[in-house]
Design a protein around this motif. Structure first.
Motif, PDB file in Angstrom:
ATOM      1  N   THR A   1      10.118  -2.066   7.231  1.00  0.00           N
ATOM      2  CA  THR A   1      11.042  -1.178   7.954  1.00  0.00           C
ATOM      3  C   THR A   1      10.442   0.180   8.306  1.00  0.00           C
ATOM      4  O   THR A   1      11.023   0.899   9.112  1.00  0.00           O
ATOM      5  N   GLY A   2       9.315   0.544   7.716  1.00  0.00           N
ATOM      6  CA  GLY A   2       8.734   1.858   7.980  1.00  0.00           C
ATOM      7  C   GLY A   2       7.932   1.896   9.270  1.00  0.00           C
ATOM      8  O   GLY A   2       7.590   0.855   9.847  1.00  0.00           O
ATOM      9  N   SER A   3       7.633   3.100   9.694  1.00  0.00           N
ATOM     10  CA  SER A   3       6.800   3.268  10.889  1.00  0.00           C
ATOM     11  C   SER A   3       5.360   2.901  10.563  1.00  0.00           C
ATOM     12  O   SER A   3       4.974   2.758   9.402  1.00  0.00           O
ATOM     13  N   MET A   4       4.555   2.771  11.631  1.00  0.00           N
ATOM     14  CA  MET A   4       3.158   2.423  11.427  1.00  0.00           C
ATOM     15  C   MET A   4       2.439   3.484  10.612  1.00  0.00           C
ATOM     16  O   MET A   4       1.650   3.175   9.713  1.00  0.00           O
ATOM     17  N   GLY A   5       2.734   4.765  10.873  1.00  0.00           N
ATOM     18  CA  GLY A   5       2.094   5.840  10.119  1.00  0.00           C
ATOM     19  C   GLY A   5       2.475   5.808   8.648  1.00  0.00           C
ATOM     20  O   GLY A   5       1.634   6.045   7.773  1.00  0.00           O
ATOM     21  N   LEU A   6       3.723   5.518   8.356  1.00  0.00           N
ATOM     22  CA  LEU A   6       4.150   5.445   6.959  1.00  0.00           C
ATOM     23  C   LEU A   6       3.488   4.264   6.267  1.00  0.00           C
ATOM     24  O   LEU A   6       3.052   4.377   5.111  1.00  0.00           O
ATOM     25  N   ARG A   7       3.404   3.145   6.927  1.00  0.00           N
ATOM     26  CA  ARG A   7       2.772   1.970   6.322  1.00  0.00           C
ATOM     27  C   ARG A   7       1.311   2.262   5.982  1.00  0.00           C
ATOM     28  O   ARG A   7       0.830   1.899   4.914  1.00  0.00           O
ATOM     29  N   ARG A   8       0.608   2.929   6.910  1.00  0.00           N
ATOM     30  CA  ARG A   8      -0.787   3.266   6.657  1.00  0.00           C
ATOM     31  C   ARG A   8      -0.940   4.238   5.494  1.00  0.00           C
ATOM     32  O   ARG A   8      -1.902   4.156   4.727  1.00  0.00           O
ATOM     33  N   ALA A   9       0.003   5.151   5.368  1.00  0.00           N
ATOM     34  CA  ALA A   9      -0.080   6.148   4.293  1.00  0.00           C
ATOM     35  C   ALA A   9       0.268   5.553   2.930  1.00  0.00           C
ATOM     36  O   ALA A   9      -0.334   5.909   1.917  1.00  0.00           O
ATOM     37  N   VAL A  10       1.225   4.631   2.898  1.00  0.00           N
ATOM     38  CA  VAL A  10       1.714   4.097   1.623  1.00  0.00           C
ATOM     39  C   VAL A  10       0.840   2.961   1.113  1.00  0.00           C
ATOM     40  O   VAL A  10       0.656   2.818  -0.107  1.00  0.00           O
ATOM     41  N   LEU A  11       0.269   2.156   2.007  1.00  0.00           N
ATOM     42  CA  LEU A  11      -0.437   0.943   1.594  1.00  0.00           C
ATOM     43  C   LEU A  11      -1.551   1.195   0.580  1.00  0.00           C
ATOM     44  O   LEU A  11      -1.619   0.485  -0.441  1.00  0.00           O
ATOM     45  N   PRO A  12      -2.455   2.177   0.767  1.00  0.00           N
ATOM     46  CA  PRO A  12      -3.486   2.393  -0.262  1.00  0.00           C
ATOM     47  C   PRO A  12      -2.893   2.736  -1.627  1.00  0.00           C
ATOM     48  O   PRO A  12      -3.379   2.246  -2.653  1.00  0.00           O
ATOM     49  N   GLY A  13      -1.852   3.573  -1.641  1.00  0.00           N
ATOM     50  CA  GLY A  13      -1.216   3.914  -2.908  1.00  0.00           C
ATOM     51  C   GLY A  13      -0.577   2.706  -3.562  1.00  0.00           C
ATOM     52  O   GLY A  13      -0.659   2.521  -4.788  1.00  0.00           O
ATOM     53  N   LEU A  14       0.067   1.859  -2.763  1.00  0.00           N
ATOM     54  CA  LEU A  14       0.680   0.643  -3.293  1.00  0.00           C
ATOM     55  C   LEU A  14      -0.367  -0.257  -3.935  1.00  0.00           C
ATOM     56  O   LEU A  14      -0.183  -0.743  -5.062  1.00  0.00           O
ATOM     57  N   LEU A  15      -1.478  -0.466  -3.247  1.00  0.00           N
ATOM     58  CA  LEU A  15      -2.535  -1.332  -3.781  1.00  0.00           C
ATOM     59  C   LEU A  15      -3.152  -0.740  -5.044  1.00  0.00           C
ATOM     60  O   LEU A  15      -3.450  -1.466  -6.000  1.00  0.00           O
ATOM     61  N   LEU A  16      -3.364   0.575  -5.062  1.00  0.00           N
ATOM     62  CA  LEU A  16      -3.934   1.228  -6.238  1.00  0.00           C
ATOM     63  C   LEU A  16      -3.020   1.094  -7.453  1.00  0.00           C
ATOM     64  O   LEU A  16      -3.463   0.786  -8.557  1.00  0.00           O
ATOM     65  N   VAL A  17      -1.724   1.326  -7.244  1.00  0.00           N
ATOM     66  CA  VAL A  17      -0.771   1.234  -8.345  1.00  0.00           C
ATOM     67  C   VAL A  17      -0.707  -0.198  -8.865  1.00  0.00           C
ATOM     68  O   VAL A  17      -0.735  -0.432 -10.084  1.00  0.00           O
ATOM     69  N   LEU A  18      -0.616  -1.180  -7.964  1.00  0.00           N
ATOM     70  CA  LEU A  18      -0.540  -2.579  -8.386  1.00  0.00           C
ATOM     71  C   LEU A  18      -1.806  -3.004  -9.116  1.00  0.00           C
ATOM     72  O   LEU A  18      -1.740  -3.670 -10.167  1.00  0.00           O
ATOM     73  N   ALA A  19      -2.967  -2.622  -8.583  1.00  0.00           N
ATOM     74  CA  ALA A  19      -4.233  -3.009  -9.218  1.00  0.00           C
ATOM     75  C   ALA A  19      -4.352  -2.383 -10.609  1.00  0.00           C
ATOM     76  O   ALA A  19      -4.782  -3.047 -11.566  1.00  0.00           O
ATOM     77  N   THR A  20      -3.964  -1.123 -10.731  1.00  0.00           N
ATOM     78  CA  THR A  20      -4.045  -0.450 -12.031  1.00  0.00           C
ATOM     79  C   THR A  20      -3.095  -1.087 -13.033  1.00  0.00           C
ATOM     80  O   THR A  20      -3.455  -1.331 -14.189  1.00  0.00           O
ATOM     81  N   GLY A  21      -1.856  -1.364 -12.594  1.00  0.00           N
ATOM     82  CA  GLY A  21      -0.900  -1.969 -13.489  1.00  0.00           C
ATOM     83  C   GLY A  21      -1.331  -3.355 -13.959  1.00  0.00           C
ATOM     84  O   GLY A  21      -1.236  -3.673 -15.160  1.00  0.00           O
ATOM     85  N   VAL A  22      -1.794  -4.176 -13.024  1.00  0.00           N
ATOM     86  CA  VAL A  22      -2.208  -5.539 -13.385  1.00  0.00           C
ATOM     87  C   VAL A  22      -3.428  -5.516 -14.287  1.00  0.00           C
ATOM     88  O   VAL A  22      -3.499  -6.231 -15.300  1.00  0.00           O
TER      89      VAL A  22
END
Length: 419
Positions: A392-413
């Motif tokens: 549902t987010g804009s392209m700019g928001l997706r680009r900004a959030v995606l690295p943080g999402l991957l970092l958080v998931l990788a760290t947690g796992v």
């Protein structure tokens, strides 16, 4: 009583009086202004309370205390009526603070130094927060008051009469009505704390702070709100900061819940969640530096003490509790992980409290298995919220959030695997 101890108790009473007096003096414009009681008067009043307690102790009668304090009460009444006669402000704040100063001084003499200091500090804080508390009172609505009162009535009246025992054979033996409602109160209390903070702060601060406080209420609401608005407003980095920070606050919320329900489990589960939080905050700080904005916004949250919401959470908690117990009995640790993954998608609270109840000596589930299940659920919920942003987010928001999402998931796992 030794002289050193006696002097220390009177010294504590003196310090409390000075603290309250300083606040009262500068609240009325400084030492040059005429006022009923300032720093010197409040210091003397606290000493009077300690001296009255000493007199009562030496005489073996409460009249020793009353003989010193009652004349001061009469002076308070006279001062109040004189102020009212001259059409001055007739509030009772300073007069009540005076009585508390006397009480704090007496508590210090009686040996309750920590309690006396707590009374003095609490009094000073409440006196200092007058603008904020008045602003909070203006911000709350009639619906907020009604919702809170209804929840308080149900909790105070219903909770004591709920049976505090389990019913049925396994896996239904985990259903305890009293404990289920206690968990409802816990979650609502944490959410209400964030709600109150948002009401106190208001829209005077930025988007990032809205994400920080909103994460205590509902990180999902923060995610959906800013993802939707990113399609209309070009503040993608600021929105991304708020979303990432809200996610990290949800991890902290999980740790608070675990600490309340199962302290031994906290020692096992906090490292992976703390690592994921640290990574998220660092990435959020990076985005904040890149896209710092003076935009001042606020998210509209509903009162978390709504009775309907509380009942729904109680039902969800009971269902997740039974499912988790059944998964543990019939499918082992893999079943627990799967149930945590799927049950945490709509929200982590019910899953967290269920696993915390079942872990260790409380339910037979190994602490390591319980910790991994909670981390799995937290990452599942974060993945779901990241999916909301991607959908549902804009392209700019997706680009900004995606690295943080991957970092958080990788760290947690990764942290979960080394438990």
């Amino acid at each position: 009583m030794a002289d050193v101890e006696l002097f220390s108790r009177f010294g504590a009473a003196l310090a409390i009086g000075v603290l309250i007096g300083l606040q009262r003096e500068y609240a009325h414009g400084g030492p040059e202004e005429e006022l009923f009681a300032g720093v010197r008067t409040f210091a003397l009043i606290s000493l009077l309370g300690a001296a009255g307690a000493l007199a009562a102790d030496e005489l073996g009668s409460p009249w020793g205390f009353a003989g010193l304090v009652l004349p001061m009460g009469a002076l308070l009444v006279m001062a109040y009526f004189i102020s009212a006669w001259h059409h001055e402000a007739t509030g009772l704040t300073t007069e009540v603070a005076t009585l508390l100063a006397v009480t704090a001084g007496a508590l210090c003499y009686w040996g309750y130094l920590a309690l006396g200091a707590a009374v003095g500090v609490s009094t000073t804080v409440l006196l200092s927060l007058k603008p904020e508390m008045h602003a909070f009172a203006r911000r709350i609505t009639r619906e907020d008051i009604y919702a809170t009162l209804k929840f308080a009535v149900i909790t105070v009246i219903v909770l004591p009469v709920l049976p505090n025992q389990e019913f049925g054979p396994p896996p239904l033996d985990v259903l305890n009505p009293h404990e289920i409602w206690l968990m409802v109160v816990l979650i609502s209390g944490i959410s209400f704390l964030g709600y109150v903070l948002i009401k106190l702060v208001g829209a005077r601060h930025g988007i990032s702070l809205s994400g920080l406080l909103g994460g205590l209420v509902s990180s999902t609401a923060v995610t959906l709100n800013f993802a939707r608005r990113s399609q209309e407003e070009e503040l993608e980095r600021s929105f991304a900061v708020a979303i990432i920070v809200a996610w990290t606050m949800s991890f902290i919320r999980i740790l608070i819940e675990v600490a309340t329900v199962n302290r031994p489990l906290l020692a096992v589960v906090w490292p992976p969640l703390a690592a994921a939080s640290a990574v998220g905050l660092l990435y959020g700080a990076y985005l904040y530096v890149l896209g710092r904005s003076e935009e001042r916004e606020e998210i509209d949250f509903s009162n978390p003490f709504e009775l309907g919401t509380a009942l729904k959470f109680g039902l969800l908690f009971a269902v997740v509790l039974v499912v988790s117990k059944a998964a543990s009995l019939y499918a082992g640790s893999v079943g627990v992980y799967l149930s945590s993954f799927f049950s945490a998608i709509p929200g982590v609270d019910a899953m967290t409290l269920s696993i915390a109840r079942l872990s260790g000596g409380m339910g037979g589930l190994a602490l390591t298995t319980g910790a991994r299940a909670i981390v799995v659920g937290a990452m599942s919920n974060t993945l779901a919220k990241g999916g909301f942003v991607m959908a549902t987010g804009s392209m700019g928001l997706r680009r900004a959030v995606l690295p943080g999402l991957l970092l958080v998931l990788a760290t947690g796992v990764a942290s979960c695997l080394v438990l």
